[in-house]
Write a protein that holds these residues in place. Structure first.
Motif, PDB file in Angstrom:
ATOM      1  N   HIS A 140       4.008  -9.418  -1.115  1.00  0.00           N
ATOM      2  CA  HIS A 140       3.224  -8.825  -2.205  1.00  0.00           C
ATOM      3  C   HIS A 140       4.159  -8.614  -3.400  1.00  0.00           C
ATOM      4  O   HIS A 140       5.311  -8.189  -3.216  1.00  0.00           O
ATOM      5  CB  HIS A 140       2.629  -7.482  -1.763  1.00  0.00           C
ATOM      6  CG  HIS A 140       1.670  -6.910  -2.763  1.00  0.00           C
ATOM      7  ND1 HIS A 140       2.094  -6.257  -3.898  1.00  0.00           N
ATOM      8  CD2 HIS A 140       0.316  -6.934  -2.809  1.00  0.00           C
ATOM      9  CE1 HIS A 140       1.024  -5.886  -4.596  1.00  0.00           C
ATOM     10  NE2 HIS A 140      -0.066  -6.286  -3.952  1.00  0.00           N
ATOM     11  N   PRO A 141       3.696  -8.889  -4.622  1.00  0.00           N
ATOM     12  CA  PRO A 141       4.569  -8.726  -5.786  1.00  0.00           C
ATOM     13  C   PRO A 141       5.211  -7.346  -5.897  1.00  0.00           C
ATOM     14  O   PRO A 141       6.361  -7.234  -6.349  1.00  0.00           O
ATOM     15  CB  PRO A 141       3.630  -9.006  -6.962  1.00  0.00           C
ATOM     16  CG  PRO A 141       2.651  -9.989  -6.411  1.00  0.00           C
ATOM     17  CD  PRO A 141       2.416  -9.541  -4.992  1.00  0.00           C
ATOM     18  N   CYS A 177      -6.753  -4.820  -9.666  1.00  0.00           N
ATOM     19  CA  CYS A 177      -5.541  -4.484  -8.904  1.00  0.00           C
ATOM     20  C   CYS A 177      -4.749  -3.436  -9.683  1.00  0.00           C
ATOM     21  O   CYS A 177      -4.385  -3.671 -10.842  1.00  0.00           O
ATOM     22  CB  CYS A 177      -4.711  -5.747  -8.704  1.00  0.00           C
ATOM     23  SG  CYS A 177      -3.076  -5.407  -8.027  1.00  0.00           S
ATOM     24  N   PHE A 179      -1.838  -2.644  -9.672  1.00  0.00           N
ATOM     25  CA  PHE A 179      -0.488  -3.055 -10.049  1.00  0.00           C
ATOM     26  C   PHE A 179      -0.506  -4.028 -11.248  1.00  0.00           C
ATOM     27  O   PHE A 179       0.545  -4.353 -11.778  1.00  0.00           O
ATOM     28  CB  PHE A 179       0.185  -3.709  -8.828  1.00  0.00           C
ATOM     29  CG  PHE A 179       1.654  -4.007  -9.000  1.00  0.00           C
ATOM     30  CD1 PHE A 179       2.555  -3.017  -9.385  1.00  0.00           C
ATOM     31  CD2 PHE A 179       2.144  -5.284  -8.770  1.00  0.00           C
ATOM     32  CE1 PHE A 179       3.908  -3.293  -9.545  1.00  0.00           C
ATOM     33  CE2 PHE A 179       3.503  -5.569  -8.919  1.00  0.00           C
ATOM     34  CZ  PHE A 179       4.383  -4.574  -9.310  1.00  0.00           C
ATOM     35  N   HIS A 180      -1.700  -4.443 -11.681  1.00  0.00           N
ATOM     36  CA  HIS A 180      -1.730  -5.543 -12.663  1.00  0.00           C
ATOM     37  C   HIS A 180      -0.987  -5.265 -13.980  1.00  0.00           C
ATOM     38  O   HIS A 180      -0.362  -6.166 -14.521  1.00  0.00           O
ATOM     39  CB  HIS A 180      -3.166  -6.053 -12.904  1.00  0.00           C
ATOM     40  CG  HIS A 180      -3.939  -5.346 -13.964  1.00  0.00           C
ATOM     41  ND1 HIS A 180      -4.963  -4.470 -13.689  1.00  0.00           N
ATOM     42  CD2 HIS A 180      -3.839  -5.389 -15.323  1.00  0.00           C
ATOM     43  CE1 HIS A 180      -5.461  -4.007 -14.817  1.00  0.00           C
ATOM     44  NE2 HIS A 180      -4.795  -4.531 -15.817  1.00  0.00           N
ATOM     45  N   CYS A 183       2.545  -6.305 -13.145  1.00  0.00           N
ATOM     46  CA  CYS A 183       2.797  -7.474 -12.294  1.00  0.00           C
ATOM     47  C   CYS A 183       3.116  -8.702 -13.132  1.00  0.00           C
ATOM     48  O   CYS A 183       2.329  -9.110 -13.982  1.00  0.00           O
ATOM     49  CB  CYS A 183       1.577  -7.739 -11.421  1.00  0.00           C
ATOM     50  SG  CYS A 183       1.827  -9.132 -10.313  1.00  0.00           S
ATOM     51  N   LYS A 186       0.597 -12.021 -12.378  1.00  0.00           N
ATOM     52  CA  LYS A 186      -0.865 -12.031 -12.566  1.00  0.00           C
ATOM     53  C   LYS A 186      -1.352 -13.270 -13.310  1.00  0.00           C
ATOM     54  O   LYS A 186      -2.475 -13.707 -13.098  1.00  0.00           O
ATOM     55  CB  LYS A 186      -1.341 -10.761 -13.271  1.00  0.00           C
ATOM     56  CG  LYS A 186      -0.700 -10.484 -14.611  1.00  0.00           C
ATOM     57  CD  LYS A 186      -1.235  -9.182 -15.185  1.00  0.00           C
ATOM     58  CE  LYS A 186      -0.580  -8.836 -16.493  1.00  0.00           C
ATOM     59  NZ  LYS A 186       0.582  -7.964 -16.351  1.00  0.00           N
ATOM     60  N   VAL A 189      -2.747 -16.179 -11.231  1.00  0.00           N
ATOM     61  CA  VAL A 189      -4.048 -16.093 -10.564  1.00  0.00           C
ATOM     62  C   VAL A 189      -5.093 -16.582 -11.565  1.00  0.00           C
ATOM     63  O   VAL A 189      -5.113 -16.138 -12.716  1.00  0.00           O
ATOM     64  CB  VAL A 189      -4.355 -14.630 -10.155  1.00  0.00           C
ATOM     65  CG1 VAL A 189      -5.761 -14.507  -9.592  1.00  0.00           C
ATOM     66  CG2 VAL A 189      -3.331 -14.149  -9.132  1.00  0.00           C
ATOM     67  N   CYS A 194      -7.333 -10.366 -11.348  1.00  0.00           N
ATOM     68  CA  CYS A 194      -6.345  -9.268 -11.265  1.00  0.00           C
ATOM     69  C   CYS A 194      -6.781  -8.057 -12.092  1.00  0.00           C
ATOM     70  O   CYS A 194      -6.497  -6.919 -11.734  1.00  0.00           O
ATOM     71  CB  CYS A 194      -4.979  -9.750 -11.741  1.00  0.00           C
ATOM     72  SG  CYS A 194      -4.230 -10.952 -10.629  1.00  0.00           S
ATOM     73  N   CYS A 214      -3.760  -8.867  -2.474  1.00  0.00           N
ATOM     74  CA  CYS A 214      -3.308  -9.565  -3.682  1.00  0.00           C
ATOM     75  C   CYS A 214      -4.130 -10.843  -3.813  1.00  0.00           C
ATOM     76  O   CYS A 214      -4.499 -11.448  -2.814  1.00  0.00           O
ATOM     77  CB  CYS A 214      -1.813  -9.899  -3.548  1.00  0.00           C
ATOM     78  SG  CYS A 214      -1.176 -10.907  -4.897  1.00  0.00           S
ATOM     79  N   HIS A 215      -4.414 -11.241  -5.058  1.00  0.00           N
ATOM     80  CA  HIS A 215      -5.241 -12.427  -5.289  1.00  0.00           C
ATOM     81  C   HIS A 215      -4.439 -13.730  -5.333  1.00  0.00           C
ATOM     82  O   HIS A 215      -5.043 -14.793  -5.473  1.00  0.00           O
ATOM     83  CB  HIS A 215      -5.988 -12.292  -6.633  1.00  0.00           C
ATOM     84  CG  HIS A 215      -6.975 -11.169  -6.651  1.00  0.00           C
ATOM     85  ND1 HIS A 215      -7.965 -11.026  -5.716  1.00  0.00           N
ATOM     86  CD2 HIS A 215      -7.118 -10.119  -7.518  1.00  0.00           C
ATOM     87  CE1 HIS A 215      -8.688  -9.939  -5.989  1.00  0.00           C
ATOM     88  NE2 HIS A 215      -8.188  -9.369  -7.076  1.00  0.00           N
ATOM     89  N   LEU A 216      -3.124 -13.672  -5.246  1.00  0.00           N
ATOM     90  CA  LEU A 216      -2.352 -14.927  -5.315  1.00  0.00           C
ATOM     91  C   LEU A 216      -2.779 -15.853  -4.180  1.00  0.00           C
ATOM     92  O   LEU A 216      -2.926 -15.420  -3.031  1.00  0.00           O
ATOM     93  CB  LEU A 216      -0.851 -14.638  -5.184  1.00  0.00           C
ATOM     94  CG  LEU A 216      -0.138 -14.087  -6.409  1.00  0.00           C
ATOM     95  CD1 LEU A 216       1.277 -13.626  -6.033  1.00  0.00           C
ATOM     96  CD2 LEU A 216      -0.070 -15.122  -7.533  1.00  0.00           C
TER      97      LEU A 216
HETATM   98  S1  SF4 Z   1      -3.594  -9.099  -7.381  1.00  0.00           S
HETATM   99 FE1  SF4 Z   1      -2.759  -9.954  -9.246  1.00  0.00          FE
HETATM  100  S2  SF4 Z   1      -1.885  -8.210 -10.344  1.00  0.00           S
HETATM  101 FE2  SF4 Z   1      -2.198  -7.578  -8.217  1.00  0.00          FE
HETATM  102  S3  SF4 Z   1      -0.267  -7.963  -7.217  1.00  0.00           S
HETATM  103 FE3  SF4 Z   1      -1.519  -9.792  -6.908  1.00  0.00          FE
HETATM  104  S4  SF4 Z   1      -0.984 -11.163  -8.611  1.00  0.00           S
HETATM  105 FE4  SF4 Z   1      -0.245  -9.113  -9.132  1.00  0.00          FE
END
Ligand code: SF4
Length: 230
Positions: A140-141, A177, A179-180, A183, A186, A189, A194, A214-216
């Motif tokens: 996870h980032p 998210c 964390f966006h 991050c 992002k 994605v 995000c 996470c959406h990656l």
């Molecule tokens: S969902 Fe998007 S913003 Fe959140 S950690 Fe993953 S890549 Fe980063």
């Protein structure tokens, strides 16, 4: 301290004050307090930081709980006492058969103590798995950023790679998210997921017994590529 432990024991067991005090002294002895009989009558301010933590562990274990929650048990202790407290928690965990949830900001403590880890950001879990595997290969980032920010012993005068920005207020979490805003991945994605969609837990692609939010599409490859270009 003994009175407090005895009181906790009596709250769950119908015993006299004398019996409860005897149990409190036994517990203080078990957690390594010297002269437990005498120390049971001491006030917390008469204990050192390490002894206070030991007494708190005695208090937590006096009723043989199935689960012990230790919230930052080593904060403000020097490293020697910290190691003693962690050894004590490990030993007692085996002796009492209790599960232990350790809440900490200290990744070295996690590496040394935990079997499994749940990494949290802004009040939510973002990555979980075996502590050894998560620390060796974050997916996870946020976990990746945390580990990147640790000082390396291999390079002198290296600039620390801090995660940019600051944690959000829990009363006003970012959309999607949490964390966006911080991050740096992002943009990898597609679309605006995000910013708009809170990620659900899902297995980390390519890693067994790991989950992330996470959406990656391929977080492991994305983070490994980043590490390669740094
Ligand atoms: S969902 Fe998007 S913003 Fe959140 S950690 Fe993953 S890549 Fe980063």
């Amino acid at each position: 301290m003994g009175g407090q432990i005895a009181e906790a024991y009596r709250a769950h067991n119908k015993v006299s004050k004398q019996v409860a005090m005897k149990r409190a002294v036994e517990m203080l002895d078990l957690v390594g307090i010297p002269n437990p009989q005498r120390r049971a009558n001491s006030y917390p301010h008469e204990f050192s930081g390490g002894m206070r933590q030991r007494a708190m562990i005695a208090l937590g274990l006096v009723n043989n709980p199935k689960l012990l929650i230790a919230d930052e048990p080593t904060t403000a202790l020097d490293v020697t006492v910290q190691a003693q407290i962690l050894d004590l928690v490990n030993d007692l965990q085996k002796e009492f058969g209790s599960a232990v949830i350790l809440i900490t900001h200290d990744l070295a403590v996690v590496a040394e103590t935990a079997d499994d880890i749940l990494v949290m950001y802004a009040g939510r879990g973002v990555e979980k798995g075996s502590a050894k595997e998560v620390l060796a290969q974050p997916s996870h980032p946020y976990t990746y950023g945390l580990l990147q920010s640790l000082p390396s012993h291999s390079e002198d005068l290296e600039e620390l790679k801090a995660i940019k920005g600051t944690p959000p207020s829990l009363l006003n979490l970012p959309s999607g998210c949490s964390f966006h805003p911080r991050c740096e991945f992002k943009t990898q994605v597609e679309g605006d997921a995000c910013w708009t969609v809170l990620p659900e837990w899902r297995p980390t692609p390519g890693l067994s017994n790991r989950e992330i939010r996470c959406h990656l599409t391929d977080p492991v490859a994305t983070l490994q590529h980043d590490e390669g270009v740094r």
